[in-house]
Motif scaffolding. Structure first.
Motif, short mmCIF file in Angstrom:
data_model
loop_
_atom_site.label_atom_id
_atom_site.label_comp_id
_atom_site.label_asym_id
_atom_site.label_seq_id
_atom_site.Cartn_x
_atom_site.Cartn_y
_atom_site.Cartn_z
N GLY A 131 0.79 -1.22 0.00
CA GLY A 131 0.00 0.00 0.00
C GLY A 131 0.82 1.27 0.00
N GLY A 132 2.15 1.14 -0.01
CA GLY A 132 3.01 2.32 -0.02
C GLY A 132 2.91 3.08 -1.32
N VAL A 133 3.31 4.34 -1.27
CA VAL A 133 3.14 5.21 -2.42
C VAL A 133 4.49 5.49 -3.09
N PHE A 134 4.50 5.47 -4.40
CA PHE A 134 5.65 5.89 -5.19
C PHE A 134 5.23 7.02 -6.11
N VAL A 135 5.96 8.13 -6.04
CA VAL A 135 5.69 9.29 -6.89
C VAL A 135 6.83 9.45 -7.89
N HIS A 136 6.48 9.41 -9.15
CA HIS A 136 7.41 9.65 -10.26
C HIS A 136 7.14 11.03 -10.82
N ILE A 137 8.18 11.87 -10.88
CA ILE A 137 8.10 13.17 -11.52
C ILE A 137 9.27 13.24 -12.50
N GLY A 138 8.97 13.35 -13.79
CA GLY A 138 10.05 13.31 -14.76
C GLY A 138 9.76 14.17 -15.98
N PHE A 205 -2.32 11.33 -12.24
CA PHE A 205 -1.30 11.86 -13.14
C PHE A 205 -1.39 13.39 -13.13
N ALA A 206 -0.27 14.03 -13.50
CA ALA A 206 -0.25 15.49 -13.59
C ALA A 206 0.79 15.89 -14.62
N GLU A 207 0.58 17.06 -15.22
CA GLU A 207 1.55 17.66 -16.13
C GLU A 207 1.86 19.06 -15.63
N ALA A 208 3.06 19.54 -15.94
CA ALA A 208 3.47 20.87 -15.47
C ALA A 208 4.58 21.40 -16.36
N GLY A 209 4.86 22.69 -16.18
CA GLY A 209 6.01 23.27 -16.85
C GLY A 209 5.72 24.02 -18.12
N GLY A 210 4.51 24.53 -18.29
CA GLY A 210 4.25 25.36 -19.45
C GLY A 210 3.05 24.91 -20.25
N ARG A 211 2.72 25.69 -21.29
CA ARG A 211 1.57 25.36 -22.13
C ARG A 211 1.77 24.04 -22.87
N THR A 212 2.99 23.79 -23.30
CA THR A 212 3.36 22.45 -23.76
C THR A 212 4.22 21.86 -22.67
N PRO A 213 3.69 20.93 -21.88
CA PRO A 213 4.31 20.59 -20.60
C PRO A 213 5.70 19.98 -20.75
N LEU A 214 6.55 20.36 -19.80
CA LEU A 214 7.88 19.79 -19.69
C LEU A 214 7.91 18.57 -18.79
N VAL A 215 6.91 18.44 -17.93
CA VAL A 215 6.95 17.45 -16.86
C VAL A 215 5.69 16.58 -16.90
N LEU A 216 5.90 15.28 -16.72
CA LEU A 216 4.81 14.32 -16.50
C LEU A 216 5.04 13.66 -15.16
#
Length: 230
Positions: A131-138, A205-216
């Motif tokens: 049940g542990g959580v893993f967060v990937h940000i790349g 899921f999330a995206e970030a880093g601008g109008r064309t995202p840099l991050v998933l």
């Protein structure tokens, strides 16, 4: 890992120039801290950051009530990290932790530095408690890589190469990391399948880093699989 020596060589540049400031007040133009807040969230117990580098996310993790612990292969980077969190020099493919010992694991902007990231995810699943959580940000596999030219802030030019899956030092800028240490690219389906194959169930899921995202980014959870024996 081939990038180890390269990161040792650029550790001071990374800490003092690339991050934009020293100490905990580094710039965060991609909003990585907000992603950590949202996807990792509040909790207790240890949070292992794989590829922790200079430890710049430790204060954010600590602010969520968790106890940050880091591993990295690059001794030069860990020299900066030791004042921010407990660290160990270790290969993410052979984590020095017991099966099921970690309530949370975090990886921030490092998966392209790990040519065998699917094997790393297997290790993540092994050390996570049920049940542990893993967060990937790349970096976003669809819009970042040697095939993507982000030189124009109003558009991204995607050339052939997205499907090829490769390591390269090609980059649209000489002010970043990739022209210095290279990157391994994986198309989106290959990356998502690696989570599933490791027994990590995606939740958000999330995206970030601008109008064309840099991050998933993705929040996944261990299904409690035992993982590889040590």
């Amino acid at each position: 890992m081939a990038t180890t020596a390269a990161y040792d060589e650029i550790a001071d540049w990374y800490e003092y120039e690339f991050l934009g400031a020293t100490g905990e007040g580094h710039a965060d133009p991609l909003g990585l801290g907000d992603l950590i807040d949202d996807l990792l969230g509040e909790g207790t117990g240890s949070c292992l950051e794989i590829g922790c580098g200079t430890g710049i996310h430790a204060a954010r993790v600590r602010g969520l009530g968790r106890t940050p612990v880091g591993v990295d292969l690059a001794g030069g980077m860990l020299g900066h990290a030791r004042g921010r969190l407990p660290v160990a020099r270790a290969d993410a493919e052979r984590l020095p932790f017991r099966n099921g010992s970690m309530p949370a694991v975090l990886a921030v902007m490092v998966h392209t530095d790990m040519p065998r990231y699917p094997a790393v995810l297997q290790e993540v699943a092994r050390v996570l408690r049920p049940g542990g959580v893993f967060v990937h940000i790349g970096v976003h596999p669809c819009f970042c890589g040697g095939f993507a030219d982000r030189g124009d802030p109003d558009r991204v030019v995607v050339r052939p190469g997205y499907l090829d899956g490769h390591w390269t030092t090609d980059s649209w800028t000489d002010q970043g990391l990739r022209d210095k240490v290279g990157a391994t690219h994986r198309p989106l389906p290959e990356l998502l399948h690696a989570f599933l194959d490791a027994g990590l169930t995606p939740e958000r899921f999330a995206e970030a880093g601008g109008r064309t995202p840099l991050v998933l980014a993705a929040r996944t959870r261990s299904a409690g699989r035992a993982g590889r024996k040590r």
